[in-house]
Design a protein around this motif. Sequence first.
Motif, PDB file in Angstrom:
ATOM      1  N   UNK A  65       0.816  -1.213   0.000  1.00 59.02           N
ATOM      2  CA  UNK A  65       0.000   0.000   0.000  1.00 59.02           C
ATOM      3  C   UNK A  65       0.844   1.256   0.000  1.00 59.02           C
ATOM      4  N   UNK A  66       1.969   1.250   0.727  1.00 59.41           N
ATOM      5  CA  UNK A  66       2.863   2.409   0.739  1.00 59.41           C
ATOM      6  C   UNK A  66       3.497   2.630  -0.632  1.00 59.41           C
ATOM      7  N   UNK A  67       3.897   1.546  -1.281  1.00 60.07           N
ATOM      8  CA  UNK A  67       4.446   1.656  -2.641  1.00 60.07           C
ATOM      9  C   UNK A  67       3.414   2.303  -3.561  1.00 60.07           C
ATOM     10  N   UNK A  68       2.179   1.869  -3.427  1.00 58.20           N
ATOM     11  CA  UNK A  68       1.102   2.389  -4.269  1.00 58.20           C
ATOM     12  C   UNK A  68       0.815   3.857  -3.961  1.00 58.20           C
ATOM     13  N   UNK A  69       0.813   4.236  -2.692  1.00 57.63           N
ATOM     14  CA  UNK A  69       0.529   5.626  -2.306  1.00 57.63           C
ATOM     15  C   UNK A  69       1.584   6.563  -2.868  1.00 57.63           C
ATOM     16  N   UNK A  70       2.847   6.225  -2.690  1.00 61.53           N
ATOM     17  CA  UNK A  70       3.914   7.087  -3.217  1.00 61.53           C
ATOM     18  C   UNK A  70       3.817   7.205  -4.731  1.00 61.53           C
TER      19      UNK A  70
ATOM     20  N   UNK B 270      11.976   3.010  -3.200  1.00 63.93           N
ATOM     21  CA  UNK B 270      12.690   2.779  -1.942  1.00 63.93           C
ATOM     22  C   UNK B 270      11.861   1.923  -0.990  1.00 63.93           C
ATOM     23  N   UNK B 271      10.549   2.238  -0.888  1.00 64.60           N
ATOM     24  CA  UNK B 271       9.683   1.428  -0.038  1.00 64.60           C
ATOM     25  C   UNK B 271       9.608  -0.011  -0.545  1.00 64.60           C
ATOM     26  N   UNK B 272       9.623  -0.169  -1.859  1.00 63.59           N
ATOM     27  CA  UNK B 272       9.597  -1.511  -2.454  1.00 63.59           C
ATOM     28  C   UNK B 272      10.884  -2.264  -2.134  1.00 63.59           C
TER      29      UNK B 272
ATOM     30  N   UNK C 110      12.854  -1.926   0.332  1.00 64.75           N
ATOM     31  CA  UNK C 110      13.000  -2.214   1.761  1.00 64.75           C
ATOM     32  C   UNK C 110      12.145  -3.392   2.210  1.00 64.75           C
ATOM     33  N   UNK C 111      11.289  -3.888   1.335  1.00 68.89           N
ATOM     34  CA  UNK C 111      10.438  -5.029   1.702  1.00 68.89           C
ATOM     35  C   UNK C 111      11.254  -6.320   1.644  1.00 68.89           C
ATOM     36  N   UNK C 112      11.353  -7.058   2.765  1.00 70.46           N
ATOM     37  CA  UNK C 112      12.110  -8.317   2.734  1.00 70.46           C
ATOM     38  C   UNK C 112      11.403  -9.417   1.941  1.00 70.46           C
ATOM     39  N   UNK C 113      10.092  -9.292   1.810  1.00 67.96           N
ATOM     40  CA  UNK C 113       9.314 -10.292   1.066  1.00 67.96           C
ATOM     41  C   UNK C 113       8.277  -9.570   0.214  1.00 67.96           C
ATOM     42  N   UNK C 114       8.151 -10.028  -1.035  1.00 60.71           N
ATOM     43  CA  UNK C 114       7.227  -9.370  -1.953  1.00 60.71           C
ATOM     44  C   UNK C 114       6.317 -10.395  -2.601  1.00 60.71           C
ATOM     45  N   UNK C 115       5.170  -9.909  -3.060  1.00 55.94           N
ATOM     46  CA  UNK C 115       4.250 -10.758  -3.801  1.00 55.94           C
ATOM     47  C   UNK C 115       3.943 -10.074  -5.133  1.00 55.94           C
ATOM     48  N   UNK C 116       3.161 -10.714  -5.967  1.00 53.07           N
ATOM     49  CA  UNK C 116       2.843 -10.143  -7.280  1.00 53.07           C
ATOM     50  C   UNK C 116       2.176  -8.767  -7.161  1.00 53.07           C
ATOM     51  N   UNK C 117       1.218  -8.549  -6.238  1.00 52.08           N
ATOM     52  CA  UNK C 117       0.651  -7.196  -6.100  1.00 52.08           C
ATOM     53  C   UNK C 117       1.696  -6.132  -5.769  1.00 52.08           C
ATOM     54  N   UNK C 118       2.759  -6.495  -5.036  1.00 52.06           N
ATOM     55  CA  UNK C 118       3.820  -5.530  -4.744  1.00 52.06           C
ATOM     56  C   UNK C 118       4.508  -5.086  -6.030  1.00 52.06           C
ATOM     57  N   UNK C 119       4.831  -6.068  -6.870  1.00 51.87           N
ATOM     58  CA  UNK C 119       5.449  -5.752  -8.153  1.00 51.87           C
ATOM     59  C   UNK C 119       4.485  -4.951  -9.022  1.00 51.87           C
ATOM     60  N   UNK C 120       3.224  -5.354  -8.999  1.00 53.39           N
ATOM     61  CA  UNK C 120       2.219  -4.657  -9.812  1.00 53.39           C
ATOM     62  C   UNK C 120       2.121  -3.185  -9.435  1.00 53.39           C
ATOM     63  N   UNK C 121       2.149  -2.901  -8.124  1.00 52.69           N
ATOM     64  CA  UNK C 121       2.043  -1.511  -7.671  1.00 52.69           C
ATOM     65  C   UNK C 121       3.178  -0.666  -8.237  1.00 52.69           C
TER      66      UNK C 121
END
Length: 571
Positions: free
Chosen positions: A145-150, A161-163, A165-176
């Motif tokens: 959500x932070x990645x998306x907001x920025x 940068x927020x992305x 710093x995430x130790x674990x990511x999923x497909x929605x993280x990449x999508x954002x």
Amino acid sequence: MTATGVHAPSASALLSARRGRGPAELLHARLLVSGGLADPALLARLVSLYAAAGRFRAFHAHHLHAAGLRTYAALIARLARPHPVLAFSLFALSSSSSRHALRTSCHVISAVLTACACLPLIYGRQVHACAVKVVPPRDVFVYTGLVDVYAKCGDMVASRKAFDEMPRRCVPSWNALVVGYARNGMFLEALRVFKELVEQGLEVPLDQVSLSSALSACTGARNTRFGRQLHTYSIKVGLDVSALCVTNALLDMYTKCCCFREALVLFDATGCKDVVTWNIVIVGCLHENRFKEACVMFRSMFRGGILPDDVSFATALQASACLASCILGATIHASVVKTGFSDSPGLSSSLITMYAKCGCLDDARRAFDLAEDHLCVMSWTAMITALQQHGHGGQAIDLFETMLEKGIKPDHVTFVSVLSSCSHSGLVEEGRKYFNLMTQVHRITPWSEHYACMIDMFGRADLLSEAKQLIDQMPVKPDESVLGALLAASLNCGELELGKKVAMKLFEIEPSNSGNYVLLANIYASHGRLEAANEVRRWMAYQEIIKEKGCSLFNIENRINGLFGGFQKLH
């Protein structure tokens, strides 16, 4: 029956109970009796009423602290879209008090991030600072959500940068992140991140958001080669037919990347189409100058049971304007009225432009007058342009003055039409006045079109020295439109040497533009240098540059015909 034995009223009954004196108190009492405070929708309405009455803080302090954590998070989520400032205020009041520190949890932060996406960046930064204290970095949902907001606030550096710093990511993280780069016009970065996502080899396959966002980036970057690869992948995983957003993204890429034939093949193979699907292809027809086909597809959409939207109608009106078919445009106008889109400001401007281009200036003015209550700057600009194109420069200026009196702020396009009106009507003093008004009062940076209008105006008034002085003051290098206006001014003022210099520059910038050669030949001929004029024409023939014939359009028995020195039926 509720625990108190009172029937809980319906949501509509509760929301209608706010009439009369003290609507917030009345609704609050009904909710307390019926037990409706547990319903986030009704609670959100109650909070909105207290906020409108200026009593939000008192209500919050005495009542909202008793709400459960899930209800509290749901309340913020419910307020996030329609009332983002209120949702953030609700979050801020609770998180600022140690008594309510428990409410600042991952659920609440996720809810308020939706509101932050609609607010200035400072709000998102404050929530981020709070999230760092109470939410661990492994919480994928919050940090996505932070990645998306920025990204939605336009700060892609902070988003990346927020992305990272995430130790674990999923497909929605990449999508954002991919969507963020694409929305901010950083198309190559979006494609690089998408390739990183593919290289990750995640167990979860790419979804429709990933593909449609990457296709959007391909469209912006005009990368058809990679877009075709994505098309192949979508076929492989079955998203080319099961996900309409992917189909629409593919169609959009093909139409905007000059692959219209491939777009038509895909369109014909698509079984389920929505209004966006039809709009993309109809706009593609327009870009390919296939105006009649655009109108045919518009009618096919209508007959197929798909209700057009304002984009559909605007595109169809533009096609009928290009065909100079007033009858077809009037038919579409009738459909606009029947379907309830007549109040759309964008359609008002399209209707005005259509009637004006079809030669029906009175109908254009009638459409303008009927839409006067909801006119925007586009509609005013369209009417000013219509008057200017029909040779009514004085009326165009008068309408512009009326527009200013009504407090409507003009834009770049408005001033192009106004300055063009001054040029063609010989209103030099008014032209100077409006150019200064644009730059000094409205703080609008002039485009090359504005400079071209001014130079054309000075050239028509035999004020070539002022035209050259204005060009010298330009902050950027003059382009073909400015130089073309100066070349025409040289012809009008009989300046042979200046005309030759300007023409040589134009031959380098746009060597295939026949108009520049014709103007130079005319300058030579006006000075009696007929051999030099013939040499220019021979040079045109050697380069196979042919001046396009003028065409006059007119309507005979509902068919548009063109006169090129003879009759030629267009459709």
